[in-house]
Design a protein around this motif. Structure first.
Motif, PDB file in Angstrom:
ATOM      1  N   ILE A   1      57.481 -13.806  47.698  1.00  0.00           N
ATOM      2  CA  ILE A   1      56.078 -13.576  48.026  1.00  0.00           C
ATOM      3  C   ILE A   1      55.473 -14.864  48.572  1.00  0.00           C
ATOM      4  CG2 ILE A   1      53.836 -12.868  47.140  1.00  0.00           C
ATOM      5  CD1 ILE A   1      55.988 -10.696  47.113  1.00  0.00           C
ATOM      6  N   PRO A   2      55.026 -14.824  49.803  1.00  0.00           N
ATOM      7  CA  PRO A   2      54.434 -16.026  50.375  1.00  0.00           C
ATOM      8  C   PRO A   2      53.074 -16.311  49.752  1.00  0.00           C
ATOM      9  CG  PRO A   2      54.197 -14.180  51.880  1.00  0.00           C
ATOM     10  CD  PRO A   2      55.048 -13.701  50.740  1.00  0.00           C
ATOM     11  N   ALA A   3      52.656 -17.567  49.881  1.00  0.00           N
ATOM     12  CA  ALA A   3      51.382 -17.952  49.285  1.00  0.00           C
ATOM     13  C   ALA A   3      50.231 -17.218  49.959  1.00  0.00           C
ATOM     14  CB  ALA A   3      51.195 -19.472  49.419  1.00  0.00           C
ATOM     15  N   ALA A   4      50.295 -17.101  51.259  1.00  0.00           N
ATOM     16  CA  ALA A   4      49.241 -16.389  51.982  1.00  0.00           C
ATOM     17  C   ALA A   4      49.638 -14.940  52.178  1.00  0.00           C
ATOM     18  CB  ALA A   4      49.009 -17.060  53.336  1.00  0.00           C
ATOM     19  N   ILE A   5      48.659 -14.074  52.264  1.00  0.00           N
ATOM     20  CA  ILE A   5      48.935 -12.655  52.476  1.00  0.00           C
ATOM     21  C   ILE A   5      49.416 -12.457  53.901  1.00  0.00           C
ATOM     22  CG2 ILE A   5      47.919 -10.348  52.555  1.00  0.00           C
ATOM     23  CD1 ILE A   5      45.962 -11.204  50.435  1.00  0.00           C
ATOM     24  N   SER A   6      50.600 -11.853  54.049  1.00  0.00           N
ATOM     25  CA  SER A   6      51.169 -11.645  55.371  1.00  0.00           C
ATOM     26  C   SER A   6      50.511 -10.447  56.042  1.00  0.00           C
ATOM     27  CB  SER A   6      52.679 -11.404  55.266  1.00  0.00           C
ATOM     28  OG  SER A   6      52.930 -10.174  54.619  1.00  0.00           O
ATOM     29  N   VAL A   7      50.763 -10.326  57.341  1.00  0.00           N
ATOM     30  CA  VAL A   7      50.255  -9.168  58.078  1.00  0.00           C
ATOM     31  C   VAL A   7      50.819  -7.892  57.481  1.00  0.00           C
ATOM     32  CG1 VAL A   7      50.241  -8.017  60.326  1.00  0.00           C
ATOM     33  CG2 VAL A   7      49.964 -10.499  60.205  1.00  0.00           C
ATOM     34  N   ASP A   8      52.130  -7.906  57.119  1.00  0.00           N
ATOM     35  CA  ASP A   8      52.770  -6.738  56.523  1.00  0.00           C
ATOM     36  C   ASP A   8      52.058  -6.303  55.253  1.00  0.00           C
ATOM     37  OD1 ASP A   8      54.506  -7.237  58.538  1.00  0.00           O
ATOM     38  OD2 ASP A   8      56.319  -7.248  57.301  1.00  0.00           O
ATOM     39  N   GLN A   9      51.768  -7.264  54.373  1.00  0.00           N
ATOM     40  CA  GLN A   9      51.117  -6.947  53.096  1.00  0.00           C
ATOM     41  C   GLN A   9      49.696  -6.428  53.303  1.00  0.00           C
ATOM     42  OE1 GLN A   9      51.697 -10.867  51.437  1.00  0.00           O
ATOM     43  NE2 GLN A   9      53.185 -10.094  49.945  1.00  0.00           N
ATOM     44  N   ARG A  10      49.010  -6.986  54.263  1.00  0.00           N
ATOM     45  CA  ARG A  10      47.639  -6.551  54.522  1.00  0.00           C
ATOM     46  C   ARG A  10      47.608  -5.098  55.023  1.00  0.00           C
ATOM     47  NH1 ARG A  10      43.194  -9.477  54.820  1.00  0.00           N
ATOM     48  NH2 ARG A  10      44.419 -11.402  54.902  1.00  0.00           N
TER      49      ARG A  10
ATOM     50  N   ILE B   1      70.187  -6.982  58.296  1.00  0.00           N
ATOM     51  CA  ILE B   1      71.406  -7.555  58.884  1.00  0.00           C
ATOM     52  C   ILE B   1      71.186  -8.946  59.463  1.00  0.00           C
ATOM     53  CG2 ILE B   1      72.291  -5.271  59.456  1.00  0.00           C
ATOM     54  CD1 ILE B   1      71.780  -6.095  62.446  1.00  0.00           C
ATOM     55  N   THR B   2      69.922  -9.391  59.549  1.00  0.00           N
ATOM     56  CA  THR B   2      69.655 -10.738  60.048  1.00  0.00           C
ATOM     57  C   THR B   2      69.381 -11.726  58.924  1.00  0.00           C
ATOM     58  OG1 THR B   2      67.316 -10.143  60.380  1.00  0.00           O
ATOM     59  CG2 THR B   2      68.791  -9.962  62.286  1.00  0.00           C
ATOM     60  N   GLY B   3      69.713 -11.317  57.692  1.00  0.00           N
ATOM     61  CA  GLY B   3      69.586 -12.264  56.583  1.00  0.00           C
ATOM     62  C   GLY B   3      68.755 -11.804  55.422  1.00  0.00           C
ATOM     63  N   GLY B   4      68.179 -10.618  55.487  1.00  0.00           N
ATOM     64  CA  GLY B   4      67.396 -10.106  54.361  1.00  0.00           C
ATOM     65  C   GLY B   4      66.216 -11.014  54.058  1.00  0.00           C
ATOM     66  N   PRO B   5      66.059 -11.439  52.799  1.00  0.00           N
ATOM     67  CA  PRO B   5      64.923 -12.292  52.430  1.00  0.00           C
ATOM     68  C   PRO B   5      64.893 -13.618  53.188  1.00  0.00           C
ATOM     69  CG  PRO B   5      65.978 -11.383  50.487  1.00  0.00           C
ATOM     70  CD  PRO B   5      66.866 -11.049  51.630  1.00  0.00           C
ATOM     71  N   GLU B   6      66.072 -14.063  53.661  1.00  0.00           N
ATOM     72  CA  GLU B   6      66.137 -15.341  54.367  1.00  0.00           C
ATOM     73  C   GLU B   6      65.952 -15.182  55.871  1.00  0.00           C
ATOM     74  OE1 GLU B   6      66.237 -17.932  52.464  1.00  0.00           O
ATOM     75  OE2 GLU B   6      66.444 -16.600  50.730  1.00  0.00           O
ATOM     76  N   SER B   7      65.833 -13.961  56.339  1.00  0.00           N
ATOM     77  CA  SER B   7      65.688 -13.716  57.768  1.00  0.00           C
ATOM     78  C   SER B   7      64.373 -14.267  58.301  1.00  0.00           C
ATOM     79  CB  SER B   7      65.750 -12.210  58.057  1.00  0.00           C
ATOM     80  OG  SER B   7      65.404 -11.929  59.397  1.00  0.00           O
ATOM     81  N   PHE B   8      64.415 -14.722  59.540  1.00  0.00           N
ATOM     82  CA  PHE B   8      63.188 -15.170  60.195  1.00  0.00           C
ATOM     83  C   PHE B   8      62.154 -14.055  60.251  1.00  0.00           C
ATOM     84  CE2 PHE B   8      60.901 -14.953  64.279  1.00  0.00           C
ATOM     85  CZ  PHE B   8      60.053 -16.040  64.134  1.00  0.00           C
ATOM     86  N   LEU B   9      62.634 -12.811  60.286  1.00  0.00           N
ATOM     87  CA  LEU B   9      61.745 -11.663  60.423  1.00  0.00           C
ATOM     88  C   LEU B   9      61.206 -11.160  59.099  1.00  0.00           C
ATOM     89  CD1 LEU B   9      63.852  -9.764  63.098  1.00  0.00           C
ATOM     90  CD2 LEU B   9      61.644 -10.880  63.477  1.00  0.00           C
ATOM     91  N   ALA B  10      61.678 -11.730  57.981  1.00  0.00           N
ATOM     92  CA  ALA B  10      61.185 -11.311  56.667  1.00  0.00           C
ATOM     93  C   ALA B  10      59.682 -11.574  56.577  1.00  0.00           C
ATOM     94  CB  ALA B  10      61.917 -12.062  55.562  1.00  0.00           C
ATOM     95  N   GLY B  11      58.933 -10.513  56.292  1.00  0.00           N
ATOM     96  CA  GLY B  11      57.484 -10.642  56.253  1.00  0.00           C
ATOM     97  C   GLY B  11      56.830 -10.573  57.617  1.00  0.00           C
ATOM     98  N   LYS B  12      57.652 -10.432  58.658  1.00  0.00           N
ATOM     99  CA  LYS B  12      57.132 -10.371  60.032  1.00  0.00           C
ATOM    100  C   LYS B  12      57.674  -9.141  60.759  1.00  0.00           C
ATOM    101  CE  LYS B  12      57.189 -15.446  60.390  1.00  0.00           C
ATOM    102  NZ  LYS B  12      58.096 -15.679  59.234  1.00  0.00           N
ATOM    103  N   SER B  13      57.839  -8.042  60.023  1.00  0.00           N
ATOM    104  CA  SER B  13      58.416  -6.836  60.613  1.00  0.00           C
ATOM    105  C   SER B  13      57.594  -6.289  61.761  1.00  0.00           C
ATOM    106  CB  SER B  13      58.566  -5.751  59.534  1.00  0.00           C
ATOM    107  OG  SER B  13      59.472  -6.168  58.549  1.00  0.00           O
ATOM    108  N   TRP B  14      56.327  -6.617  61.789  1.00  0.00           N
ATOM    109  CA  TRP B  14      55.476  -6.126  62.869  1.00  0.00           C
ATOM    110  C   TRP B  14      55.957  -6.620  64.237  1.00  0.00           C
ATOM    111  CZ3 TRP B  14      52.890  -9.660  65.934  1.00  0.00           C
ATOM    112  CH2 TRP B  14      52.809 -10.970  65.432  1.00  0.00           C
ATOM    113  N   LEU B  15      56.678  -7.758  64.258  1.00  0.00           N
ATOM    114  CA  LEU B  15      57.224  -8.246  65.524  1.00  0.00           C
ATOM    115  C   LEU B  15      58.281  -7.288  66.072  1.00  0.00           C
ATOM    116  CD1 LEU B  15      57.633 -12.052  64.714  1.00  0.00           C
ATOM    117  CD2 LEU B  15      55.942 -10.999  66.245  1.00  0.00           C
ATOM    118  N   ILE B  16      59.078  -6.719  65.162  1.00  0.00           N
ATOM    119  CA  ILE B  16      60.071  -5.720  65.568  1.00  0.00           C
ATOM    120  C   ILE B  16      59.350  -4.503  66.132  1.00  0.00           C
ATOM    121  CG2 ILE B  16      61.950  -4.227  64.763  1.00  0.00           C
ATOM    122  CD1 ILE B  16      62.422  -6.304  62.536  1.00  0.00           C
TER     123      ILE B  16
END
Length: 520
Positions: free
Chosen positions: A9-18, A213-228
């Motif tokens: 859980i990131p410190a700031a609320i992500s776009v996904d969480q919002r 497949i790009t790393g799960g929690p460690e993926s650059f896209l974790a928390g940024k699924s809206w980019l996909i």
């Protein structure tokens, strides 16, 4: 972010969480209304499930099991043997089949089956099969009416689907007010429902698989699924602005490829685990009729399986009436027989293959609360074979989801056109909303998406099935008349030179005055 993945859980609320925090409360409210349930042998039984399954049983018996008896004849129809170039319409029967299968054979078969097994165990897959067999007659009825009461416009384009057969068909029975109310109800529900099951769920699970497949929690896209979602929306835009002709071409080309990739992978899994297949069938049958470990026992597991099947094959929802209304055809029953294949391929063949792949690899054990679910469960089954298989699954997921998104964009367009007028402004306005929804769907949680999709899909069955019940005699008359003509030789095979091509090259439509094709 899809709940099937675990992230720090990131410190700031992500776009996904919002996005998820805004979407979740609305889903809770909608689900409470649509899935009103009554206690039944220890399980909560949603009344709408009885509504749809009851309709499937009724239509199967009332039509004399035509959906099963005419399957061989339907293959000849799909191959274009009874259709002419000059028949009014925009696509071939094969393209309509491809469009509807692209809308149904998708992530409901990959992630939806995994959800059912995670919650209801292996036995849920047998109830998916049973619901699929009953759904064949419903799809047959919808496509028959969609073709019978479609509107052929001056430019050769087609306006059809439940909105038109509810309004026109019931009007001809002296129930004009009821028909109009049901037609407008369906159009509103379809606009919203297409955005749910045909868009949100698809983009959600594409994003989940790509992050995985790009790393799960460690993926650059974790928390940024809206980019996909943004990328998927951009590609979708290339296809949907061309209308049904463009969509049919895309789905007709994508469907064979995605089927070969996915089915090939599943068959490989089954071959490598062939000794476990007998035990898998035992687990399926025992689980279906015992319901061990599932709240409500056999009733509980049946509800789970049926609900997932209805979301996957959408029999009773009315989409077959939309897809098959646009075909180059003059005999409504022909499209009904073609549409009967759709739940069979979807729920009996593809869903069963997915279920067996998950069961024989043992990946379903320990799923559910606190475990893996959705697309991640299917991914785990694929990973047991080779590290390349999750990548192939990802390709399948993207193709399945993309084809479904294309199909349902057309369905939503037609519903919007019925409500607000068939104009370019309405179509393109709906397309813009459609593209924005792809981004939202990629970011919200799996739980919220599944519950919302189920709710809006089941809402569409209410007006649609009421219409099918009232027009049951019309459906049976069309089917029986077609079969009588086939037996007596009145219905003949069209010479090759006059046939609609299988791949549906652009052909002129009917340039006559606007008319409703009521062929009694």
């Amino acid at each position: 972010m899809p709940s099937s993945l675990t992230h720090s859980i990131p410190a700031a609320i992500s776009v996904d969480q919002r996005l998820d925090s805004l979407f979740g409360p609305f889903v809770d409210w909608l689900e409470g209304i649509v899935f009103f349930a009554v206690p039944f042998f220890g399980a909560d039984l949603p009344l709408l499930i009885i509504w749809v399954i009851g309709a499937g049983v009724f239509m199967t018996c009332f039509t004399g099991f035509r959906a099963f008896r005419q399957l061989p004849h339907s293959l000849a129809i799909i191959r274009g043997k009874f259709n002419r170039h000059t028949d009014p319409g925009e696509v071939t029967s094969f393209q309509a089949l491809a469009t509807e299968l692209s809308g149904t054979v998708g992530l409901g078969n990959i992630a939806g089956v995994a959800v059912a097994i995670a919650i209801g165990g292996p036995g849920a897959s047998l109830w998916i099969i049973i619901a699929g067999l009953l759904g064949m007659s419903l799809k047959m009825a919808e496509a028959t009416l969609g073709q019978k009461y479609r509107r052929v416009n001056k430019d050769g384009s087609i306006s059809g689907g439940p909105m038109y057969y509810l309004q026109t068909g019931l009007k001809l029975q002296g129930k004009a007010k009821l028909g109009k109310v049901l037609a407008y109800m369906f159009a509103v529900f379809m606009m919203i429902g297409a955005l749910g099951g045909g868009n949100l769920f698809q983009s959600n699970q594409v994003a989940a698989q790509i992050v995985l497949i790009t790393g799960g929690p460690e993926s650059f896209l974790a928390g940024k699924s809206w980019l996909i979602g943004v990328v998927l929306a951009a590609v979708t835009a290339l296809a949907i602005f061309g209308g049904i002709t463009s969509i049919a071409k895309w789905t007709g080309r994508i469907m064979p490829g995605m089927a070969v990739i996915y089915i090939g992978c599943v068959l490989t899994i089954l071959v490598m685990n062939f000794t476990a297949i007998p035990d898998a069938f035992v687990a399926i049958f025992e689980g279906a009729f015992t319901g061990d470990g599932v709240q409500g026992g056999i009733v509980g597991v049946a509800i789970i399986g049926i609900q997932r099947a209805l979301f996957s094959n959408v029999a009773g929802v009315g989409t077959a009436g939309l897809a098959h209304s646009a075909t180059k055809n003059t005999r409504p029953a022909q499209e009904g027989f073609v549409a009967a294949w759709e739940p069979f391929i979807d729920s009996v063949v593809i869903c069963t293959m997915t279920a067996l792949a998950i069961i024989v690899t043992g990946q379903y054990q320990g799923t559910g609360a606190g475990g893996i679910d959705g697309i991640e469960l299917t991914n785990a089954a694929f990973a047991t074979v080779h590290e390349l298989f999750p990548i192939l699954l990802t390709v399948s997921v993207v193709l399945f989801a993309f084809s479904t998104i294309l199909s349902y964009s057309y369905y939503g367009q037609k519903a919007a056109g019925f409500l607000f007028g068939e104009s370019a402004v309405v179509r393109q306005g709906y397309n813009l909303v459609w593209l924005a929804t792809i981004v939202v769907g990629s970011a919200v949680s799996l739980s919220a998406v599944v519950r919302f999709s189920d709710a809006v899909f089941f809402l569409m069955t209410v007006p649609n099935l009421i219409g099918l019940f009232f027009m049951a005699n019309v459906i049976r008359k069309e089917l029986n008349g077609h079969c009588d003509d086939l037996k007596t030789g009145i219905l003949k095979i069209v010479p090759m030179a006059e046939r609609s091509t299988l791949l549906g090259r652009p052909m002129p439509g009917d340039k006559t005055e606007d008319k409703v094709a009521d062929r009694s």
